[in-house]
Design a protein around this motif. Structure first.
Motif, PDB file in Angstrom:
ATOM      1  N   GLY A 345       0.802  -1.230   0.000  1.00 16.69           N
ATOM      2  CA  GLY A 345       0.000   0.000   0.000  1.00 16.69           C
ATOM      3  C   GLY A 345       0.833   1.276   0.000  1.00 16.69           C
ATOM      4  N   PHE A 346       2.090   1.189   0.438  1.00 16.01           N
ATOM      5  CA  PHE A 346       2.913   2.405   0.486  1.00 16.01           C
ATOM      6  C   PHE A 346       3.257   2.927  -0.910  1.00 16.01           C
ATOM      7  N   LYS A 347       3.146   2.023  -1.900  1.00 15.97           N
ATOM      8  CA  LYS A 347       3.447   2.464  -3.273  1.00 15.97           C
ATOM      9  C   LYS A 347       2.483   3.588  -3.673  1.00 15.97           C
ATOM     10  N   GLU A 348       1.241   3.479  -3.247  1.00 17.75           N
ATOM     11  CA  GLU A 348       0.259   4.524  -3.577  1.00 17.75           C
ATOM     12  C   GLU A 348       0.669   5.858  -2.963  1.00 17.75           C
ATOM     13  N   LEU A 349       1.191   5.765  -1.741  1.00 18.75           N
ATOM     14  CA  LEU A 349       1.659   6.980  -1.057  1.00 18.75           C
ATOM     15  C   LEU A 349       2.789   7.633  -1.868  1.00 18.75           C
ATOM     16  N   GLU A 350       3.759   6.809  -2.235  1.00 21.69           N
ATOM     17  CA  GLU A 350       4.917   7.337  -2.978  1.00 21.69           C
ATOM     18  C   GLU A 350       4.495   7.845  -4.356  1.00 21.69           C
ATOM     19  N   ASP A 351       3.700   7.040  -5.062  1.00 23.16           N
ATOM     20  CA  ASP A 351       3.296   7.437  -6.424  1.00 23.16           C
ATOM     21  C   ASP A 351       2.449   8.708  -6.411  1.00 23.16           C
ATOM     22  N   SER A 352       1.612   8.819  -5.390  1.00 28.43           N
ATOM     23  CA  SER A 352       0.740  10.003  -5.331  1.00 28.43           C
ATOM     24  C   SER A 352       1.568  11.271  -5.144  1.00 28.43           C
ATOM     25  N   LEU A 353       2.586  11.196  -4.308  1.00 28.34           N
ATOM     26  CA  LEU A 353       3.402  12.391  -4.076  1.00 28.34           C
ATOM     27  C   LEU A 353       4.193  12.752  -5.326  1.00 28.34           C
ATOM     28  N   LYS A 354       4.643  11.722  -6.039  1.00 29.18           N
ATOM     29  CA  LYS A 354       5.341  12.001  -7.301  1.00 29.18           C
ATOM     30  C   LYS A 354       4.364  12.619  -8.309  1.00 29.18           C
ATOM     31  N   GLU A 355       3.158  12.071  -8.338  1.00 31.56           N
ATOM     32  CA  GLU A 355       2.150  12.611  -9.263  1.00 31.56           C
ATOM     33  C   GLU A 355       1.775  14.046  -8.900  1.00 31.56           C
ATOM     34  N   ALA A 356       1.894  14.366  -7.623  1.00 32.45           N
ATOM     35  CA  ALA A 356       1.616  15.743  -7.188  1.00 32.45           C
ATOM     36  C   ALA A 356       2.769  16.681  -7.547  1.00 32.45           C
ATOM     37  N   GLY A 357       3.824  16.133  -8.143  1.00 30.05           N
ATOM     38  CA  GLY A 357       4.927  16.964  -8.613  1.00 30.05           C
ATOM     39  C   GLY A 357       6.091  17.057  -7.648  1.00 30.05           C
ATOM     40  N   MET A 358       6.105  16.229  -6.616  1.00 32.30           N
ATOM     41  CA  MET A 358       7.181  16.321  -5.619  1.00 32.30           C
ATOM     42  C   MET A 358       8.274  15.289  -5.907  1.00 32.30           C
ATOM     43  N   GLU A 359       9.471  15.609  -5.454  1.00 31.29           N
ATOM     44  CA  GLU A 359      10.596  14.683  -5.584  1.00 31.29           C
ATOM     45  C   GLU A 359      10.781  13.959  -4.261  1.00 31.29           C
ATOM     46  N   LEU A 360      10.871  12.629  -4.317  1.00 32.78           N
ATOM     47  CA  LEU A 360      11.058  11.881  -3.070  1.00 32.78           C
ATOM     48  C   LEU A 360      12.482  12.086  -2.575  1.00 32.78           C
ATOM     49  N   LEU A 361      12.588  12.461  -1.339  1.00 34.79           N
ATOM     50  CA  LEU A 361      13.880  12.820  -0.737  1.00 34.79           C
ATOM     51  C   LEU A 361      14.731  11.592  -0.465  1.00 34.79           C
ATOM     52  N   ALA A 362      14.098  10.486  -0.139  1.00 35.72           N
ATOM     53  CA  ALA A 362      14.816   9.252   0.213  1.00 35.72           C
ATOM     54  C   ALA A 362      13.804   8.117   0.165  1.00 35.72           C
ATOM     55  N   GLU A 363      14.300   6.905   0.291  1.00 37.08           N
ATOM     56  CA  GLU A 363      13.354   5.779   0.371  1.00 37.08           C
ATOM     57  C   GLU A 363      12.489   5.913   1.614  1.00 37.08           C
ATOM     58  N   GLY A 364      11.241   5.546   1.501  1.00 38.98           N
ATOM     59  CA  GLY A 364      10.343   5.652   2.656  1.00 38.98           C
ATOM     60  C   GLY A 364      10.769   4.714   3.780  1.00 38.98           C
ATOM     61  N   ARG A 365      10.387   5.063   4.984  1.00 38.34           N
ATOM     62  CA  ARG A 365      10.664   4.205   6.153  1.00 38.34           C
ATOM     63  C   ARG A 365       9.335   3.643   6.650  1.00 38.34           C
ATOM     64  N   TYR A 366       9.263   2.332   6.671  1.00 40.59           N
ATOM     65  CA  TYR A 366       8.021   1.662   7.045  1.00 40.59           C
ATOM     66  C   TYR A 366       8.312   0.643   8.139  1.00 40.59           C
ATOM     67  N   ALA A 367       7.593   0.771   9.253  1.00 41.76           N
ATOM     68  CA  ALA A 367       7.851  -0.082  10.419  1.00 41.76           C
ATOM     69  C   ALA A 367       6.797  -1.181  10.523  1.00 41.76           C
ATOM     70  N   ASN A 368       7.261  -2.394  10.815  1.00 44.18           N
ATOM     71  CA  ASN A 368       6.338  -3.512  10.977  1.00 44.18           C
ATOM     72  C   ASN A 368       5.637  -3.400  12.337  1.00 44.18           C
ATOM     73  N   TYR A 369       4.330  -3.376  12.317  1.00 50.28           N
ATOM     74  CA  TYR A 369       3.486  -3.211  13.510  1.00 50.28           C
ATOM     75  C   TYR A 369       3.850  -1.952  14.321  1.00 50.28           C
ATOM     76  N   ILE A 370       4.857  -2.066  15.189  1.00 55.46           N
ATOM     77  CA  ILE A 370       5.162  -0.918  16.050  1.00 55.46           C
ATOM     78  C   ILE A 370       6.659  -0.603  15.913  1.00 55.46           C
ATOM     79  N   PRO A 371       7.017   0.638  15.600  1.00 54.67           N
ATOM     80  CA  PRO A 371       8.447   0.943  15.450  1.00 54.67           C
ATOM     81  C   PRO A 371       9.187   0.775  16.775  1.00 54.67           C
ATOM     82  N   ASP A 372      10.397   0.197  16.703  1.00 53.35           N
ATOM     83  CA  ASP A 372      11.190   0.096  17.938  1.00 53.35           C
ATOM     84  C   ASP A 372      12.100   1.318  18.046  1.00 53.35           C
ATOM     85  N   ASP A 373      12.849   1.379  19.145  1.00 53.36           N
ATOM     86  CA  ASP A 373      13.674   2.571  19.392  1.00 53.36           C
ATOM     87  C   ASP A 373      14.706   2.782  18.288  1.00 53.36           C
TER      88      ASP A 373
END
Ligand code: FEO
Length: 392
Positions: A345-373
């Motif tokens: 599902g994160f692909k939609e997030l990334e693609d939408s921002l690109k479609e909105a004309g923005m440049e992705l600054l870095a690869e997205g960070r996605y945490a499984n269930y709950i992010p640890d420290d």
């Protein structure tokens, strides 16, 4: 009515109750500004939304018997301005409707009437007695039909949606309110209504650059009359039309079980600790039009969502649809979020921002269930990237 200049009056409607203008939150209401020029050929510049007609009419009657009106200038077809033309024409059936070629098309489609139109193009003038009115077509500021009317003898510009604000007030002039409040509302208005049309705004500003502006009478909100305020709003429009931003960041997120919220909060804290201007918004609490008003100033837009049924959350989907239409240029984006068993599902997030004309600054960070420290601390890398970007 309120006198704007000799024989020029505000005859509009103050919409104190308006709280939502097709999705744009209007906590301060709005106004629909109509202006009456009392000259040999009395001229009404625009009308108001249909339910403000009686109030507009009572103001007009303070100046003139309505049947004497010879011209109704429709700078823009949208019904917040043209919605009362039909009712008005019943009281002044001999009046001509002055509009752009696209304005005629739009009014015919809205009212299904073949009124007595007078079509004008950029540079055309209309003599109404002691005054001459000059027209400037401003397509896409806000619709293809939009135009501005300029009273040559008064140096007054009636630019319709341009330079407007959704702000109800018993005051009529920006300098009576506090200029920072009016500029903030004008910025929100630009961000939500005009932002996709920066190129057209630049052309409009270029066309208007040689005219003397003593007063700007927009169709919504307060009138600009002080020299320094006119310079401020014109300069703001130049900046916004060029998609310039400040060295600031906005973090926007939705959350389900607070994991994405933890990441958003951590990003906010790390960015703030670097002394970078940053704002944090939960989509559940903030209207998307208020978030767009922040994005227009930010160089970096950070967007986070959890995954639900392999998709981003519906609130986030609505926000991204809106953002893709508005297309803020010259911005960087970063995506983050949490997921249970699939990241697709994160692909939609990334693609939408690109479609909105923005440049992705870095690869997205996605945490499984709950992010640890460690995952939260590792967001520092992104913040360093932002710091370097904003310093360059
Ligand atoms: Fe205020 Fe585009 O109408």
């Amino acid at each position: 009515m309120v006198k704007i200049a000799e024989n020029i009056y505000w005859t509009g409607y103050v919409d104190w109750s308006l709280r939502n203008f097709h999705g744009y939150s209007t906590p301060s209401g709005s106004t629909y500004n109509a202006y009456l020029i009392f000259d040999e050929q009395p001229t009404l510049i625009k009308t108001v939304k249909h339910y403000g007609f009686e109030e507009m009419l009572s103001r007009i009657k303070e100046v003139i018997e309505p049947s004497k009106i010879k011209y109704i200038i429709s700078n823009h077809t949208e019904m917040d301005h043209s919605g009362s033309i039909g009712k008005m024409l019943k009281l002044c059936p001999g009046a001509q409707i002055v509009c752009s070629p696209k304005g005629q098309e739009g009014l015919k489609r809205h009212f299904k009437e073949n009124w007595n139109f007078k079509i004008v193009n950029s540079g055309d003038t209309l003599n109404i007695g002691r005054r001459n009115l000059k027209f400037f077509l401003m397509p896409m500021v806000h619709w293809p039909d939009s135009m501005a009317t300029y009273s040559i003898e008064d140096n007054i510009l009636f630019p319709n949606d341009a330079f407007g604000q959704h702000y109800a007030s018993s005051e009529r002039f920006a300098d009576c309110i506090g200029i920072d409040v009016v500029v903030k509302e004008a910025t929100k208005y630009y961000a939500n209504i005009v932002m996709p049309y920066g190129g057209q705004v630049i052309k409009a500003l270029e066309a208007l650059k040689d005219i003397k502006l003593d007063t700007i009478c927009p169709s919504h909100g307060l009138i600009w009359r002080r020299k320094e305020d006119i310079e401020k709003i014109v300069s703001l429009y130049k900046k916004l039309a060029n998609y310039e931003s400040d060295r600031s960041v906005v973090v926007i997120y939705d959350t389900m079980w607070h994991s994405t919220q933890m990441m958003a909060q951590k990003l906010y804290e790390l960015i703030d600790r670097e002394g970078i201007s940053v704002k944090l918004y939960n989509l559940q609490d903030t209207n998307i039009s208020d978030i767009i008003a922040e994005i227009i100033s930010a160089k970096v837009v950070m967007v986070g969502s959890p995954i639900l049924n392999n998709k981003i959350l519906p609130n986030m989907g609505a926000f991204l649809t809106y953002l893709k239409g508005l297309k803020p240029k010259n911005r960087y984006a970063f995506t983050f979020g949490s997921y249970g068993w699939a990241k697709i599902g994160f692909k939609e997030l990334e693609d939408s921002l690109k479609e909105a004309g923005m440049e992705l600054l870095a690869e997205g960070r996605y945490a499984n269930y709950i992010p640890d420290d460690t995952e939260l601390d590792n967001l520092k890398d992104i913040v360093i990237k932002i710091k370097n970007l904003l310093a360059s």
